[in-house]
Scaffold this motif. Sequence first.
Motif, PDB file in Angstrom:
ATOM      1  N   SER A   1      38.139  38.373  54.121  1.00 17.79           N
ATOM      2  CA  SER A   1      37.370  39.480  53.628  1.00 17.79           C
ATOM      3  C   SER A   1      38.153  40.693  52.917  1.00 17.79           C
ATOM      4  O   SER A   1      37.818  41.389  52.181  1.00 17.79           O
ATOM      5  CB  SER A   1      36.466  40.142  54.828  1.00 17.79           C
ATOM      6  N   LEU A   2      39.490  40.629  53.311  1.00 18.78           N
ATOM      7  CA  LEU A   2      40.343  41.421  52.359  1.00 18.78           C
ATOM      8  C   LEU A   2      40.598  41.025  51.078  1.00 18.78           C
ATOM      9  O   LEU A   2      40.828  42.054  50.297  1.00 18.78           O
ATOM     10  CB  LEU A   2      41.776  41.215  53.140  1.00 18.78           C
ATOM     11  N   TYR A   3      40.400  39.868  50.823  1.00 16.08           N
ATOM     12  CA  TYR A   3      40.581  39.474  49.529  1.00 16.08           C
ATOM     13  C   TYR A   3      39.469  40.127  48.437  1.00 16.08           C
ATOM     14  O   TYR A   3      39.779  40.721  47.313  1.00 16.08           O
ATOM     15  CB  TYR A   3      40.894  37.978  49.080  1.00 16.08           C
ATOM     16  N   PRO A   4      38.266  39.654  49.063  1.00 17.63           N
ATOM     17  CA  PRO A   4      37.057  40.641  48.130  1.00 17.63           C
ATOM     18  C   PRO A   4      37.235  42.094  48.101  1.00 17.63           C
ATOM     19  O   PRO A   4      36.867  42.884  47.325  1.00 17.63           O
ATOM     20  CB  PRO A   4      35.886  40.252  48.484  1.00 17.63           C
ATOM     21  N   ALA A   5      37.877  42.715  49.219  1.00 15.08           N
ATOM     22  CA  ALA A   5      37.777  44.114  49.462  1.00 15.08           C
ATOM     23  C   ALA A   5      38.970  44.797  48.439  1.00 15.08           C
ATOM     24  O   ALA A   5      38.763  45.521  47.689  1.00 15.08           O
ATOM     25  CB  ALA A   5      38.215  44.465  50.852  1.00 15.08           C
ATOM     26  N   LEU A   6      39.950  44.017  48.139  1.00 12.59           N
ATOM     27  CA  LEU A   6      41.129  44.295  47.398  1.00 12.59           C
ATOM     28  C   LEU A   6      40.554  44.219  46.133  1.00 12.59           C
ATOM     29  O   LEU A   6      40.846  44.905  45.062  1.00 12.59           O
ATOM     30  CB  LEU A   6      42.267  43.436  47.761  1.00 12.59           C
ATOM     31  N   ALA A   7      39.940  43.108  45.615  1.00 10.45           N
ATOM     32  CA  ALA A   7      39.472  42.822  44.308  1.00 10.45           C
ATOM     33  C   ALA A   7      38.613  43.998  44.090  1.00 10.45           C
ATOM     34  O   ALA A   7      38.589  44.700  42.813  1.00 10.45           O
ATOM     35  CB  ALA A   7      38.531  41.418  44.239  1.00 10.45           C
ATOM     36  N   CYS A   8      37.734  44.476  44.767  1.00  5.87           N
ATOM     37  CA  CYS A   8      36.724  45.639  44.559  1.00  5.87           C
ATOM     38  C   CYS A   8      37.580  47.060  44.393  1.00  5.87           C
ATOM     39  O   CYS A   8      37.130  47.792  43.437  1.00  5.87           O
ATOM     40  CB  CYS A   8      35.597  45.576  45.584  1.00  5.87           C
ATOM     41  N   TRP A   9      38.386  47.071  45.203  1.00  6.62           N
ATOM     42  CA  TRP A   9      39.349  48.398  44.987  1.00  6.62           C
ATOM     43  C   TRP A   9      40.045  48.543  43.915  1.00  6.62           C
ATOM     44  O   TRP A   9      40.138  49.282  43.100  1.00  6.62           O
ATOM     45  CB  TRP A   9      40.055  48.387  46.218  1.00  6.62           C
TER      46      TRP A   9
END
Length: 534
Positions: free
Chosen positions: A124-132
């Motif tokens: 889930s860190l990857y979509p989180a970083l993409a949105c950030w």
Amino acid sequence: MPKVVKQRSSNVADAVTTSKASKSRLNCWIKRLRQPLLLAAAGAFSVLGFAPWSWWPTALLSMAVLAFCLHDSTPKQAFRQGYAFGLGLFAVGIAWVHISIDQFGGLPLPVSLTLMLLLAAYLSLYPALACWLSRKFPCGNPYLQILLFAACWVLGEFARGYLLTGFPWLALGYSQLDGLLSAWFPLSGVAGVSLVTTIVAGALALTVAQRQWPAAALALCTLGGSFSLSFIQFISPNGDPVDVALVQGNIEQSLRWQPDQEWPTMLKYLDLTRPHYEADLIIWPEAAVPAVEPMAQEYLDNLNYVATHNDTTVVSGIVDYNFDTRQFYNTLIVLGKQQKPLYEYRYHSANRYQKHHLLPIGEFVPFGELLRPIAPLFNLPMSSFSRGDYTQANLVANGYTIAPAICYEIAFPEQLRRSVNEQTDFLLTVSNDAWFGDSIGPQQHMEIARARAKELGRPLLRATNTGVTAAVDAYGEEIARLPMFSADVLRLPIQRMTGVTPFSQLGHWPVWLVIMLTFALVALVQLKDRKAAD
């Protein structure tokens, strides 16, 4: 009495005040959790876009919900929003991983569930970083903001597919394999489909958030134009169909590596194959021969002799062990007719494939000396493989050329693309999904294999131990499959194709170009805004 009454009134007032404060805090927490829960539900809902359901609009609409929530978010808020969406997506979409940990890992149920949730939390860190990242560099143009969101999302998928050996499962593009956007697969691969899908989702979100009707027109034109692309053909039939037999042994996972089950397993595959020696190609699944190759020479020589004199070829998975280097390899070998002039199988002949992209824990254990003593999960049978080369020559079987991928490797499009050329007749993937039981995992695996066929414009053959054993045409459409958990043979004619797709020539470079141009445009806009402010 008045003092008592006054005291009681004061206590009641304090209780009411405390109750109101508690209720206010509860309402505050509900408001805070409302959006994360909505996004987690949207992420979970998007799983319906993938196999076995393949309801492609659900993934598109779920992404639109995420894009809508990101509107006017700060980078910190965007990170939390992307993380909530990813947690819903992966906690539901890869829940099948728990089956292998629970049934074969030898860990207590609470521990196995915790490990599965930790994996989902990490992914889930990857979509989180993409949105950030998409909100870290806001720009005034809403359409450029949509493109930035799409570029960041695909960049996150690329990172997830490469870092820590990579886990590219549930890339957004796979959800569109049976949808209007599927025509982008032969043009730009699964990453390109993810990019276009996110752009459409962003346009839909912009339409709702700002009543930007041109955004709605953009979404509709993209969907309609993508459908029109499906009429462009890059490949055409080549020669007569090839008679192929795909063998599914259905060996229970708990019995696969038991020494007393070696001969029963090998005899079972011979019995299943015997009525189909008239086929041009016979495919056995991953590690169908459970004995290591040097110790199975008598069996292999006999099979090679029978296949050769029946004018056919058997391609089989087997484990090779090099006694000199003490290395195991997950291998594909070719028995029987190979090419003209005819030559036969020999141990260590060049006409073989050794798996490159190994599955963590299942095929190699990072920090094995530390982890193996902890639990049976880190000491599974055949979990000490060595890697083959990244790019290997096509297999030659009965005069046909085959680009192979073993199990997990089929999820890495660039690796398989490197092996495909104009002379390649078939894509081949062999697997053993018995680790994951009757779950959605094998169905998702099959969907990924279909995407490789559509990207590269070649028919794909898939032989597995328990299913899904199937054949896919060069347009990514499934021709036929065997029922799961059945011992059977799928025999059918497969049409070869000639020609090359843009993806087979360029790979994901066009997608990378779009990403780089997007960031360049955003940088120029921000530079222009700074100069205007000064």
